[in-house]
Scaffold this motif. Structure first.
Motif, PDB file in Angstrom:
ATOM      1  N   ALA A   9      41.593  47.654  38.875  1.00 38.68           N
ATOM      2  CA  ALA A   9      41.881  46.853  40.072  1.00 38.68           C
ATOM      3  C   ALA A   9      41.951  45.370  39.716  1.00 38.68           C
ATOM      4  O   ALA A   9      42.815  44.640  40.215  1.00 38.68           O
ATOM      5  N   THR A  38      45.249  43.023  40.239  1.00 40.01           N
ATOM      6  CA  THR A  38      45.217  41.771  41.002  1.00 40.01           C
ATOM      7  C   THR A  38      45.698  40.617  40.119  1.00 40.01           C
ATOM      8  O   THR A  38      46.491  39.784  40.554  1.00 40.01           O
ATOM      9  N   THR A  47      39.173  43.942  50.000  1.00 36.25           N
ATOM     10  CA  THR A  47      38.342  45.093  50.344  1.00 36.25           C
ATOM     11  C   THR A  47      39.194  46.326  50.598  1.00 36.25           C
ATOM     12  O   THR A  47      40.323  46.222  51.071  1.00 36.25           O
ATOM     13  N   ASP A  72      36.235  41.483  39.857  1.00 33.20           N
ATOM     14  CA  ASP A  72      36.303  42.884  40.285  1.00 33.20           C
ATOM     15  C   ASP A  72      35.608  43.741  39.247  1.00 33.20           C
ATOM     16  O   ASP A  72      35.879  43.620  38.058  1.00 33.20           O
ATOM     17  N   LYS A  92      42.948  45.999  50.389  1.00 31.39           N
ATOM     18  CA  LYS A  92      43.572  46.499  49.161  1.00 31.39           C
ATOM     19  C   LYS A  92      44.461  47.655  49.579  1.00 31.39           C
ATOM     20  O   LYS A  92      44.042  48.810  49.573  1.00 31.39           O
ATOM     21  N   ASP A 132      36.604  41.053  44.726  1.00 25.62           N
ATOM     22  CA  ASP A 132      36.428  42.348  45.378  1.00 25.62           C
ATOM     23  C   ASP A 132      35.179  42.265  46.249  1.00 25.62           C
ATOM     24  O   ASP A 132      34.234  41.546  45.935  1.00 25.62           O
TER      25      ASP A 132
END
Length: 122
Positions: free
Chosen positions: A12, A16, A80, A7, A100, A52
């Motif tokens: 983010a 994750t 996404t 990512d 997401k 991502d």
């Protein structure tokens, strides 16, 4: 056994990775496709890639295609922020495509467990 998180957004990626870690997995983080390839070259025990979709230069789907061209058969989960189009067929080799959203913690856990179980069965 590691799960590679790719990512370009550090926050983010960390989020994750934290979700995966809370589920008992060992995440590795790559900030882009090239860093992902380096991680794959360095760690032979990566079991799964969670990427991502939208990243500069090489997006998640392009990363999947690139790895497949190099002979990789690792399962690949795409994340996404876009609205998912249920009518679109996923590309070959894509294990799951997840939004997401607020449900990511549970949907990611479910997808990872399902994908790893399928891998163990083969």
């Amino acid at each position: 056994m590691y799960i590679l998180v790719v990512d370009d957004d550090p926050l983010a990626g960390e989020m994750t990775a934290a979700i995966l870690e809370a589920q008992g997995h060992q995440p590795l983080i790559a900030s882009d496709a090239m860093a992902a390839v380096e991680q794959l070259d360095t760690h032979s025990d990566i079991a799964l890639i969670v990427s991502d979709m939208h990243m500069p230069l090489i997006n998640g789907l392009e990363l999947l295609e690139m790895l497949q061209e190099q002979g990789s058969t690792l399962p690949f989960i795409l994340l996404t922020g876009d609205t998912l189009d249920a009518t679109r067929r996923p590309p070959p080799g894509l294990s799951a495509c997840l939004s997401k959203d607020a449900d990511l913690m549970s949907t990611l856990e479910q997808a990872v467990n399902q994908t790893l179980a399928q891998q163990a069965g083969h």
